[in-house]
Design an enzyme around this catalytic site. Structure first.
Site, PDB file in Angstrom:
ATOM      1  N   HIS A   1      57.611  43.600  71.550  1.00 51.75           N
ATOM      2  CA  HIS A   1      56.934  44.098  71.842  1.00 51.75           C
ATOM      3  C   HIS A   1      56.696  45.065  72.623  1.00 51.75           C
ATOM      4  O   HIS A   1      55.933  46.062  73.029  1.00 51.75           O
ATOM      5  CB  HIS A   1      55.935  42.868  72.581  1.00 51.75           C
ATOM      6  CG  HIS A   1      55.301  41.523  72.367  1.00 51.75           C
ATOM      7  ND1 HIS A   1      54.192  41.068  71.873  1.00 51.75           N
ATOM      8  CD2 HIS A   1      56.798  40.393  72.233  1.00 51.75           C
ATOM      9  CE1 HIS A   1      54.376  39.867  71.376  1.00 51.75           C
ATOM     10  NE2 HIS A   1      56.265  39.634  71.891  1.00 51.75           N
TER      11      HIS A   1
ATOM     12  N   SER B   1      57.497  72.752  63.720  1.00 53.92           N
ATOM     13  CA  SER B   1      56.316  72.990  64.209  1.00 53.92           C
ATOM     14  C   SER B   1      55.800  74.731  63.955  1.00 53.92           C
ATOM     15  O   SER B   1      56.852  75.440  63.527  1.00 53.92           O
ATOM     16  CB  SER B   1      56.624  73.374  65.725  1.00 53.92           C
ATOM     17  OG  SER B   1      55.164  73.736  66.111  1.00 53.92           O
TER      18      SER B   1
ATOM     19  N   GLU C   1      59.339  60.386  57.918  1.00 53.07           N
ATOM     20  CA  GLU C   1      57.905  60.831  57.567  1.00 53.07           C
ATOM     21  C   GLU C   1      57.302  60.837  55.840  1.00 53.07           C
ATOM     22  O   GLU C   1      56.809  60.043  55.538  1.00 53.07           O
ATOM     23  CB  GLU C   1      57.010  61.514  58.592  1.00 53.07           C
ATOM     24  CG  GLU C   1      57.882  61.723  59.950  1.00 53.07           C
ATOM     25  CD  GLU C   1      56.572  63.247  60.495  1.00 53.07           C
ATOM     26  OE1 GLU C   1      57.656  63.320  61.781  1.00 53.07           O
ATOM     27  OE2 GLU C   1      57.253  64.247  59.766  1.00 53.07           O
TER      28      GLU C   1
ATOM     29  N   LYS D   1      61.253  73.257  68.011  1.00 54.21           N
ATOM     30  CA  LYS D   1      60.785  71.433  68.138  1.00 54.21           C
ATOM     31  C   LYS D   1      61.180  71.478  65.891  1.00 54.21           C
ATOM     32  O   LYS D   1      60.937  71.669  65.327  1.00 54.21           O
ATOM     33  CB  LYS D   1      59.383  71.607  67.835  1.00 54.21           C
ATOM     34  CG  LYS D   1      58.789  69.710  67.682  1.00 54.21           C
ATOM     35  CD  LYS D   1      57.804  70.044  67.588  1.00 54.21           C
ATOM     36  CE  LYS D   1      56.732  68.335  68.278  1.00 54.21           C
ATOM     37  NZ  LYS D   1      56.709  67.512  66.915  1.00 54.21           N
TER      38      LYS D   1
END
Length: 467
Positions: free
Chosen positions: A194, A324, A337, A330
């Site tokens: 969870h 980025s 993805e 970054k």
């Protein structure tokens, strides 16, 4: 006859509807040109694997028809050579019919017939368009129909793509995940259910779960893909085999099996085969299931690698590109993805395949071109995507053992191991105290008077993870 217009040279080609102007340089003919003009829809064409399959079918048909005495040997040999050039991709640019075309793929079948016929004419010393020398219907399409050949091309191209592209990629991913599972077996971490802290486990155990999930999906794809090996070539228009020599079907299918090295064989019932693209629908469903599994793995890797300061940061992914355009330094989980996006596309492709598969009516399913395109697209992007995901993400991942250990020790769910000693209710109070005071469960338990001997026995994190 070749003539010149304001823009380019054209020749006059004929079909049963009359004359059509075709680019003089084209190997296709009148029916393909009509389809090109009728369906200027998407600019998408059936992929090279499908065109290769069409060439394999036309080659096998010419050999079978030649050997049973139905097709003149000289014409047959020219058709065989032209078909082999199609198989090897020499004329891929001549297959110009949009995916969204006439039902069942008649235009696609005629595209292949016309290209091979015109090339065979050249090989015999004639000119393109000389149908008296080699006719696209009478000779190249002998003993065939769109209704069996397009369906057979789906099965051949899908089976070759699965065998040579997808399954090797899945085995590679499976192997690398198993390698990580072995490498990271000693690393203790906190489990999570969870998205909340759970009892300890090993990082290697987590990755063994991923490896076995991929293995199970691969095995199901291998099992279901065997249905693609049943091909009804020779069923012709509705399954009766009209205009085909009695030995044609068996000879042609045997030639396809020999050429591809795959055990293609006749279906149990030709009528069932022509009526239903069931094997394509079934394998697409397995690809959907694979996509669901891969999405889970990709999403988990994104979570486990989140950070590096404000996330889980239990693993570190290879830095393959800047993340980025505005935030310097970054690095994003771009391969995971990408894998997600591929999987979403596969879900959409499968919806198209299953919907089109349900459109079968009476003796035929006329939605075969869109089934072919979407099925082959999902196989292709899964095969190439899994390969890139494995090579550029999974292989180079590193574990942050210190962070994993910290989370395992700080997890309040460690109190679960004390249930046999102090009971659930007291263990729950201990877990709350541990969280409230920002202590480990061991520290909080020590303060309640539990002996070091019992703490060592019940709060051994490695022991909690099993064997």
């Amino acid at each position: 006859m070749v003539m010149t217009t304001m823009d380019t040279k054209v020749r006059i080609s004929k079909d049963s509807l009359g004359e059509v102007k075709v680019p003089a340089s084209a190997y296709y003919g009148a029916q393909t040109e009509r389809a090109r003009q009728n369906f200027p829809i998407s600019g998408l064409y059936l992929p090279p694997r499908f065109i290769r399959a069409q060439g394999i079918i036309k080659r096998a048909a010419a050999i079978a028809n030649r050997d049973v005495g139905e097709l003149d040997r000289e014409k047959a040999n020219a058709i065989i050579q032209a078909a082999e050039e199609v198989i090897h991709g020499k004329w891929n640019d001549q297959f110009v019919v949009d995916v969204y075309q006439a039902g069942a793929g008649t235009s696609q079948n005629m595209n292949a017939n016309e290209v091979i016929a015109n090339r065979a004419c050249e090989l015999l010393g004639g000119e393109r368009g000389d149908t008296s020398l080699v006719h696209p219907n009478d000779h190249v399409n002998m003993a065939q129909s769109t209704n069996d050949t397009i369906h057979v091309a789906i099965n051949i191209s899908a089976m070759e793509a699965i065998t040579h592209d997808l399954l090797p990629s899945l085995r590679h991913l499976e192997d690398e995940l198993n390698e990580k599972a072995k490498q990271w077996d000693p690393i203790i971490k906190s489990g999570r259910t969870h998205l909340q802290d759970a009892v300890p486990m090993r990082l290697g155990q987590e990755f063994s779960g991923y490896a076995t999930a991929v293995q199970m999906r691969r095995e199901m794809i291998e099992q279901v893909s065997r249905r693609l090996l049943l091909i009804g070539l020779g069923g012709n228009a509705v399954g009766t085999g009209i205009n085909a020599h009695p030995e044609y079907s068996e000879r042609a299918i045997a030639e396809i099996a020999k050429f591809t090295g795959l055990p293609f064989q006749k279906p149990r019932n030709f009528f069932t085969f022509v009526q239903n693209p069931d094997a394509a629908v079934e394998i697409s469903g397995q690809l959907r299931a694979l996509a669901v599994t891969l999405m889970k793995i990709a999403n988990d890797i994104r979570l486990l690698a989140s950070g590096p300061r404000t996330g889980f940061a239990e693993i570190q992914l290879p830095a393959v590109q800047p993340g980025s355009s505005i935030m310097p330094g970054k690095v994003n989980p771009v391969l995971a993805e990408m894998m997600n996006m591929i999987c979403y596309q596969v879900l959409g492709c499968d919806m198209t395949v299953s919907s089109a598969g349900s459109a079968s009516q009476l003796e035929l399913n006329v939605m075969m071109p869109v089934i072919a395109y979407n099925l082959l697209h999902e196989i292709n992007i899964l095969a190439t995507g899994v390969r890139a995901f494995t090579d550029r993400c999974i292989v180079g991942m590193e574990a942050n053992e210190e962070r994993c250990r910290y989370y395992a020790e700080m997890s309040t769910s460690v109190a679960t191991a004390l249930n046999p000693l102090i009971g659930y209710d007291k263990a729950a109070e201990l877990a709350k105290q541990s969280f409230r005071e920002n202590k480990t469960v061991r520290e909080a338990a020590r303060e309640t008077g539990i002996s070091e001997q019992d703490l060592d026995k019940y709060l051994d994190l490695r022991e909690m993870t099993g064997h």
